[in-house]
Motif scaffolding. Structure first.
Motif, mmCIF file in Angstrom:
data_model
loop_
_atom_site.group_PDB
_atom_site.id
_atom_site.type_symbol
_atom_site.label_atom_id
_atom_site.label_comp_id
_atom_site.label_asym_id
_atom_site.label_seq_id
_atom_site.Cartn_x
_atom_site.Cartn_y
_atom_site.Cartn_z
ATOM 1 N N ALA A 249 12.437 -24.478 -19.017
ATOM 2 C CA ALA A 249 12.929 -24.034 -17.708
ATOM 3 C C ALA A 249 11.733 -23.555 -16.872
ATOM 4 N N PHE A 250 10.946 -22.685 -17.466
ATOM 5 C CA PHE A 250 9.690 -22.306 -16.827
ATOM 6 C C PHE A 250 8.729 -21.751 -17.866
ATOM 7 N N VAL A 251 7.466 -21.784 -17.498
ATOM 8 C CA VAL A 251 6.416 -21.173 -18.302
ATOM 9 C C VAL A 251 5.702 -20.198 -17.384
ATOM 10 N N VAL A 252 5.411 -19.014 -17.895
ATOM 11 C CA VAL A 252 4.535 -18.113 -17.165
ATOM 12 C C VAL A 252 3.201 -18.117 -17.900
ATOM 13 N N LEU A 253 2.166 -18.489 -17.171
ATOM 14 C CA LEU A 253 0.811 -18.552 -17.735
ATOM 15 C C LEU A 253 0.040 -17.326 -17.254
ATOM 16 N N GLY A 254 -0.257 -16.425 -18.184
ATOM 17 C CA GLY A 254 -0.963 -15.189 -17.824
ATOM 18 C C GLY A 254 -2.401 -15.223 -18.288
ATOM 19 N N ILE A 255 -3.298 -14.846 -17.397
ATOM 20 C CA ILE A 255 -4.731 -14.861 -17.706
ATOM 21 C C ILE A 255 -5.322 -13.489 -17.380
ATOM 22 N N GLY A 256 -5.987 -12.908 -18.359
ATOM 23 C CA GLY A 256 -6.678 -11.633 -18.145
ATOM 24 C C GLY A 256 -8.150 -11.837 -18.406
ATOM 25 N N LEU A 257 -8.978 -11.662 -17.384
ATOM 26 C CA LEU A 257 -10.410 -11.944 -17.499
ATOM 27 C C LEU A 257 -11.198 -10.692 -17.097
ATOM 28 N N ASN A 258 -12.030 -10.200 -18.017
ATOM 29 C CA ASN A 258 -12.816 -8.995 -17.740
ATOM 30 C C ASN A 258 -13.999 -9.341 -16.851
ATOM 31 N N VAL A 259 -14.053 -8.730 -15.681
ATOM 32 C CA VAL A 259 -15.114 -9.062 -14.734
ATOM 33 C C VAL A 259 -16.196 -7.982 -14.736
ATOM 34 N N THR A 260 -15.842 -6.771 -14.325
ATOM 35 C CA THR A 260 -16.850 -5.699 -14.313
ATOM 36 C C THR A 260 -16.531 -4.623 -15.342
ATOM 37 N N LEU A 261 -15.558 -4.876 -16.178
ATOM 38 C CA LEU A 261 -15.141 -3.897 -17.198
ATOM 39 C C LEU A 261 -16.356 -3.358 -17.960
ATOM 40 N N ARG A 262 -16.462 -2.020 -18.024
ATOM 41 C CA ARG A 262 -17.567 -1.379 -18.738
ATOM 42 C C ARG A 262 -17.096 -0.861 -20.082
ATOM 43 N N ARG A 263 -18.074 -0.627 -20.997
ATOM 44 C CA ARG A 263 -17.746 -0.147 -22.346
ATOM 45 C C ARG A 263 -16.859 1.105 -22.319
ATOM 46 N N GLU A 264 -17.219 2.066 -21.417
ATOM 47 C CA GLU A 264 -16.454 3.330 -21.389
ATOM 48 C C GLU A 264 -14.997 3.108 -21.015
ATOM 49 N N GLN A 265 -14.716 1.973 -20.359
ATOM 50 C CA GLN A 265 -13.327 1.731 -19.951
ATOM 51 C C GLN A 265 -12.517 1.066 -21.053
ATOM 52 N N MET A 266 -13.212 0.709 -22.144
ATOM 53 C CA MET A 266 -12.518 0.023 -23.233
ATOM 54 C C MET A 266 -12.047 1.023 -24.269
ATOM 55 N N ASP A 267 -10.875 0.794 -24.792
ATOM 56 C CA ASP A 267 -10.392 1.592 -25.901
ATOM 57 C C ASP A 267 -11.336 1.355 -27.095
ATOM 58 N N PRO A 268 -11.652 2.415 -27.859
ATOM 59 C CA PRO A 268 -12.549 2.238 -29.009
ATOM 60 C C PRO A 268 -12.091 1.113 -29.952
ATOM 61 N N SER A 269 -10.802 0.846 -29.975
ATOM 62 C CA SER A 269 -10.290 -0.165 -30.912
ATOM 63 C C SER A 269 -10.779 -1.574 -30.586
ATOM 64 N N PHE A 270 -11.199 -1.803 -29.348
ATOM 65 C CA PHE A 270 -11.707 -3.154 -29.057
ATOM 66 C C PHE A 270 -13.090 -3.145 -28.397
ATOM 67 N N ARG A 271 -13.732 -1.975 -28.400
ATOM 68 C CA ARG A 271 -15.051 -1.860 -27.766
ATOM 69 C C ARG A 271 -16.079 -2.813 -28.382
ATOM 70 N N GLU A 272 -15.974 -3.044 -29.669
ATOM 71 C CA GLU A 272 -16.945 -3.903 -30.351
ATOM 72 C C GLU A 272 -16.599 -5.382 -30.262
ATOM 73 N N THR A 273 -15.352 -5.680 -29.898
ATOM 74 C CA THR A 273 -14.923 -7.084 -29.925
ATOM 75 C C THR A 273 -14.730 -7.665 -28.530
ATOM 76 N N ALA A 274 -14.892 -6.823 -27.491
ATOM 77 C CA ALA A 274 -14.632 -7.291 -26.126
ATOM 78 C C ALA A 274 -15.909 -7.343 -25.305
ATOM 79 N N THR A 275 -15.860 -8.087 -24.225
ATOM 80 C CA THR A 275 -16.979 -8.108 -23.288
ATOM 81 C C THR A 275 -16.455 -8.402 -21.881
ATOM 82 N N SER A 276 -17.366 -8.402 -20.914
ATOM 83 C CA SER A 276 -17.002 -8.734 -19.530
ATOM 84 C C SER A 276 -18.137 -9.549 -18.930
ATOM 85 N N LEU A 277 -17.885 -10.161 -17.785
ATOM 86 C CA LEU A 277 -18.944 -10.941 -17.135
ATOM 87 C C LEU A 277 -20.158 -10.059 -16.856
ATOM 88 N N ALA A 278 -19.908 -8.841 -16.358
ATOM 89 C CA ALA A 278 -21.021 -7.951 -16.030
ATOM 90 C C ALA A 278 -21.809 -7.602 -17.288
#
Ligand code: ATP
Ligand code: BTN
Length: 257
Positions: free
Chosen positions: A132-161
């Protein structure tokens, strides 16, 4: 909207400063009849969702949070193709527009140097045996800084900046993603998914790697070498005994072995 290179995707935009989840809002609008191509954009999400019921962080202004309403004429089992096509579109757009060496971790993570830059969440509603429909969701980290990340994903995440990309306007990135996605989506709908898969393979960081698949309870269910991806977007993993297993997204989480 100026500079938008698409014909039918993202021509109508629902923009919100703050929203729970752009995917939830897009689903609501789709249930009320929103047409294919409606784009929901938000500056901030307060209840962003990841796969498998996990949460997704979107602090104000630090990321792209976008959801597209799609109405493909496809049987439900073919819907995962959309997720792979979206990963191709985002990865190519990021490489081109931001100059970052991004790759795809099966099925839907866009990574740089093993860290997650972007997540994709597709949600589908079916009627009888058609989508019937698909919702395509995209979350892309652009300027996200380490301090803004939860400790649970600080080591596994990154951003363009964090990856040293020069400043890029989010609107320009959204346009680049939409333009590429429309092209791969058209190929997919035109029965040329094989071409999309070729591009997916070229960008994959998973194929050829030793991987461990974890079940929904976090327990390892399979270990082997990721050999191929099939027309349905499933991953083919060869175990130590030489047997090939078909792994479907939504059932497992993949880790390097
Ligand atoms: P999989 O390998 O199955 O994709 P995953 O660990 O990457 O698993 P997902 O469900 O894809 O998990 O993504 C959600 C996870 O991503 C959350 O559990 C959280 O740890 C992490 N996360 C949340 N927000 C962000 C963000 N903005 N950027 C990167 N990672 C995030
Ligand atoms: C993942 O688990 O990797 C998928 C993360 C998807 C996040 C995006 S942000 C825009 C859209 N709205 C949501 O609530 N989730 C997706």
């Amino acid at each position: 909207r100026a500079g938008l290179a698409t014909r039918r995707l993202g021509r109508v935009v629902e923009y919100r400063e703050t929203v729970g989840s752009t995917n939830d809002l897009a689903k609501e609008m789709a249930r009320q009849g929103a047409p294919e191509g409606l784009l929901v954009l938000a500056e901030q999400q307060t209840a962003g969702k990841g796969r498998l019921g996990r949460s997704w962080t979107t602090p104000p202004g630090a990321a792209i949070a976008m959801s597209l309403v799609l109405r493909p004429d496809l049987p439900p089992h073919a819907a995962p193709r959309i997720t792979l096509a979206a990963a191709v579109a985002v990865t190519e757009a990021v490489r081109e527009a931001a100059g970052v060496a991004a790759g795809i971790k099966w099925p839907n993570d866009v990574q740089v140097n093993g860290r997650k830059l972007c997540g994709i969440l597709t949600e589908m509603e079916a009627e009888m045996d058609r989508v019937a429909f698909v919702v395509l969701g995209i979350g892309l980290n652009v300027t996200l800084r380490r301090e803004q990340m939860d400790p649970s994903f600080r080591e596994t995440a990154t951003s363009l900046a964090l990856e040293g990309a020069p400043p890029v306007r989010r609107a320009a990135l959204v346009q680049a993603i939409l333009a590429r996605f429309e092209a791969v989506y058209d190929e997919l709908l035109g029965d040329r998914f094989d071409r999309v898969l070729d591009r997916w393979r070229a960008l994959s960081v998973t194929l050829g790697q030793a991987v461990r698949a974890l079940g929904l309870d976090g327990q390892p269910v399979l270990e082997g070498v990721a050999e191929e991806v099939d027309q349905e977007g499933a991953l083919l993993v060869r175990d130590g005994a030489g047997q090939v297993h078909r792994v479907v997204s939504g059932e497992v989480s993949l880790r390097p072995a």
